[in-house]
Design an enzyme around this catalytic site. Structure first.
Site, short mmCIF file in Angstrom:
data_model
loop_
_atom_site.label_atom_id
_atom_site.label_comp_id
_atom_site.label_asym_id
_atom_site.label_seq_id
_atom_site.Cartn_x
_atom_site.Cartn_y
_atom_site.Cartn_z
N GLY A 9 0.71 -1.06 -0.13
CA GLY A 9 0.00 -0.01 -0.14
C GLY A 9 1.04 1.24 0.01
N GLY A 10 1.98 1.31 -0.59
CA GLY A 10 2.87 2.17 -0.55
C GLY A 10 2.59 3.30 -1.36
N GLY A 12 -0.28 4.94 -1.04
CA GLY A 12 -1.66 5.56 -0.58
C GLY A 12 -1.08 6.68 0.38
N GLY A 15 1.24 5.25 3.05
CA GLY A 15 2.53 4.86 2.45
C GLY A 15 3.62 5.74 2.07
N TYR A 144 -15.48 -4.87 6.16
CA TYR A 144 -14.20 -4.30 6.43
C TYR A 144 -13.77 -4.52 7.72
CZ TYR A 144 -11.01 -0.20 6.44
OH TYR A 144 -9.97 0.74 6.86
N THR A 172 -6.46 6.38 14.41
CA THR A 172 -7.61 7.00 14.17
C THR A 172 -7.72 7.74 12.97
OG1 THR A 172 -6.42 8.76 15.53
CG2 THR A 172 -8.00 7.37 16.76
P1 NDP Z 1 -5.00 4.24 0.41
O1 NDP Z 1 -6.68 4.12 -0.14
O2 NDP Z 1 -4.60 5.64 0.27
O3 NDP Z 1 -4.32 3.45 -0.42
C1 NDP Z 1 -4.60 2.21 -0.33
C2 NDP Z 1 -2.97 1.19 -0.84
O4 NDP Z 1 -3.47 -0.16 -1.02
C3 NDP Z 1 -2.76 1.78 -2.22
O5 NDP Z 1 -1.35 1.79 -2.13
C4 NDP Z 1 -3.06 0.61 -2.96
O6 NDP Z 1 -2.52 0.59 -4.37
C5 NDP Z 1 -2.92 -0.61 -2.30
N1 NDP Z 1 -3.69 -1.72 -2.67
C6 NDP Z 1 -5.35 -1.88 -2.64
N2 NDP Z 1 -5.68 -2.98 -3.02
C7 NDP Z 1 -4.47 -3.73 -3.31
C8 NDP Z 1 -4.26 -4.99 -3.91
N3 NDP Z 1 -5.37 -5.70 -4.12
N4 NDP Z 1 -3.16 -5.42 -4.14
C9 NDP Z 1 -2.06 -4.41 -3.85
N5 NDP Z 1 -2.26 -3.32 -3.31
C10 NDP Z 1 -3.58 -2.83 -3.09
O7 NDP Z 1 -5.24 3.96 1.81
P2 NDP Z 1 -4.53 4.65 3.19
O8 NDP Z 1 -3.07 5.18 3.02
O9 NDP Z 1 -5.64 5.66 3.42
O10 NDP Z 1 -4.56 3.50 4.17
C11 NDP Z 1 -3.67 2.61 4.62
C12 NDP Z 1 -4.05 1.67 5.68
O11 NDP Z 1 -4.60 2.38 6.86
C13 NDP Z 1 -5.08 0.92 5.22
O12 NDP Z 1 -5.14 -0.46 5.77
C14 NDP Z 1 -6.34 1.52 5.88
O13 NDP Z 1 -7.32 0.45 6.17
C15 NDP Z 1 -5.58 2.02 7.15
N6 NDP Z 1 -6.46 3.23 7.85
C16 NDP Z 1 -6.72 4.34 7.16
C17 NDP Z 1 -7.34 5.36 7.60
C18 NDP Z 1 -7.55 6.71 7.11
O14 NDP Z 1 -8.06 7.65 7.77
N7 NDP Z 1 -7.11 6.86 5.87
C19 NDP Z 1 -7.67 5.34 9.04
C20 NDP Z 1 -7.53 4.11 9.90
C21 NDP Z 1 -6.80 3.26 9.25
P3 NDP Z 1 -2.82 1.31 -5.42
O15 NDP Z 1 -2.66 2.97 -5.38
O16 NDP Z 1 -2.14 0.75 -6.78
O17 NDP Z 1 -4.33 1.13 -5.70
#
Ligand code: NDP
Length: 328
Positions: A9-10, A12, A15, A144, A172
């Site tokens: 998830g690098g 996102g 990441g 989820y 959070t």
């Molecule tokens: P994002 O939605 O910004 O990013 C998701 C990441 O996961 C992307 O890098 C995406 O890759 C990758 N990904 C999704 N599906 C797959 C797959 N099938 N195979 C490989 N890679 C995949 O997420 P966040 O950074 O917001 O969240 C990161 C973590 O933090 C998650 O586990 C989330 O549940 C948790 N979290 C987030 C919060 C928030 O407020 N944002 C709050 C609490 C927890 P690609 O870009 O290629 O799709």
């Protein structure tokens, strides 16, 4: 032996923040890159983690010694309600593959990312790490939430059967650069930033859903990144840790919107639409365990969170600067 940290998830929000912190903090700091460390930030184009064959290939390519597992199917309330099985199944497959290949490829440590929505719907506040399995999660996102909860169960099972050093973090609400700023399906801060910016561009009113009264704890993604790096280096227990600012740092949605209006420089009509639902008034989480654990290292200073206003201003400016480069 060298250290290879694979961040799933690098690409996102979280990441990208870890990538920023590890590449900008000095080597001598608690959170900077150490000599001999290699950090790999993988997104879905490197391999779909729902698929065991692609997951195994990713692990064979980079041979990680450590994994920070962020990859997940995430979405707002609407998507979570509509696609419960997809959220349950995709996240279960992703988590099972990542933990299975971490075990079979001898990864020394895994930190997986949960979320405060794993907590029971009916619970006493503040939330703390002991309450995760005390009752069913809220029905709106049970797909989820149950998939995420199972990571904690799997971590305990991997430890008991194979002695694995797998654990999890519970952030959070996160915000910062590289968030999902989609107008329809984003979290509150990025959604309000985008909405306010559009209102300024189009000379239309800026309408905030709800009364603005609910309180929330928000963590800046760069602070969260530092806490993940701390966990990776200094925390070796299976029990999850809530990664959050303190309960006294709760802010109202109105104060968030006020600050966004000021930073965006919006001068038009600004109102609250109280016909729209507010959601829960507050759902505070305790960061006592985090602060106690971090202070056990007497060689390090107390961790300081970035002041909320400063972090929000930074995020708004990042969004405005990147708007024409596709930040949405
Ligand atoms: P994002 O939605 O910004 O990013 C998701 C990441 O996961 C992307 O890098 C995406 O890759 C990758 N990904 C999704 N599906 C797959 C797959 N099938 N195979 C490989 N890679 C995949 O997420 P966040 O950074 O917001 O969240 C990161 C973590 O933090 C998650 O586990 C989330 O549940 C948790 N979290 C987030 C919060 C928030 O407020 N944002 C709050 C609490 C927890 P690609 O870009 O290629 O799709």
């Amino acid at each position: 032996m060298s250290t290879v940290v694979l961040v799933t998830g690098g690409s996102g929000l979280v990441g990208k923040a870890i990538e920023h912190v590890i590449n900008t903090e000095p080597e001598s700091s608690r959170f900077g890159k150490r000599p001999g460390e290699k950090w790999v930030f993988a997104n879905s184009t490197e391999g779909d983690l729902k698929d065991p064959v692609q997951t195994e290939k990713l692990f064979e390519k980079y041979k990680p010694t450590h994994v920070i597992h962020l990859a997940a199917l995430v979405g707002g309330l609407f998507k979570n309600m509509k696609y419960k099985l997809t959220f349950l199944r995709d996240n279960t497959l992703i988590n099972d593959n990542v933990l299975h290949f971490s075990h079979t490829k001898n990864v020394q440590k895994v930190i997986s990312c949960l979320s405060t929505c794993v907590f029971p719907d009916k619970v006493t506040y503040p939330l703390d790490e002991t309450k995760i399995h005390d009752g069913p999660p809220h029905e709106s996102n049970f797909g989820y939430a149950n998939a995420k909860r199972m990571v904690d169960v799997m971590n305990h099972a991997y430890k008991e059967e194979f002695g694995c050093n797998f654990t999890s973090a519970i952030p959070t609400n996160v915000f910062g650069p590289h968030d999902n700023f989609d107008l329809e399906d984003s979290h509150v801060i990025p959604g309000l930033i985008h909405k306010c910016y559009r209102a300024k561009q189009n000379n239309t009113p800026f309408a905030v859903s709800g009364t603005g009264k609910p309180l929330r704890q928000f963590i800046f993604s760069y602070d969260l990144a530092r806490l993940f790096i701390w966990m990776l280096r200094e925390y070796d227990d299976v029990e999850p840790v809530i990664l959050s600012v303190g309960e006294e740092e709760e802010v109202s949605i109105k104060s968030v919107a006020d600050k966004i209006v000021k930073t965006v420089g919006f001068q038009g009509e600004y109102k609250f639409d109280s016909t729209k639902a507010d959601g829960q008034f507050r759902k505070p989480a305790s960061n006592k365990r985090l602060l106690t654990l971090m202070s056990q290292n007497k060689n390090e200073q107390q961790f300081k969170f970035t002041p909320f206003d400063e972090a929000l201003e930074y995020t708004v400016k990042w969004f405005v600067e990147n708007y024409n480069k596709g930040a949405r």
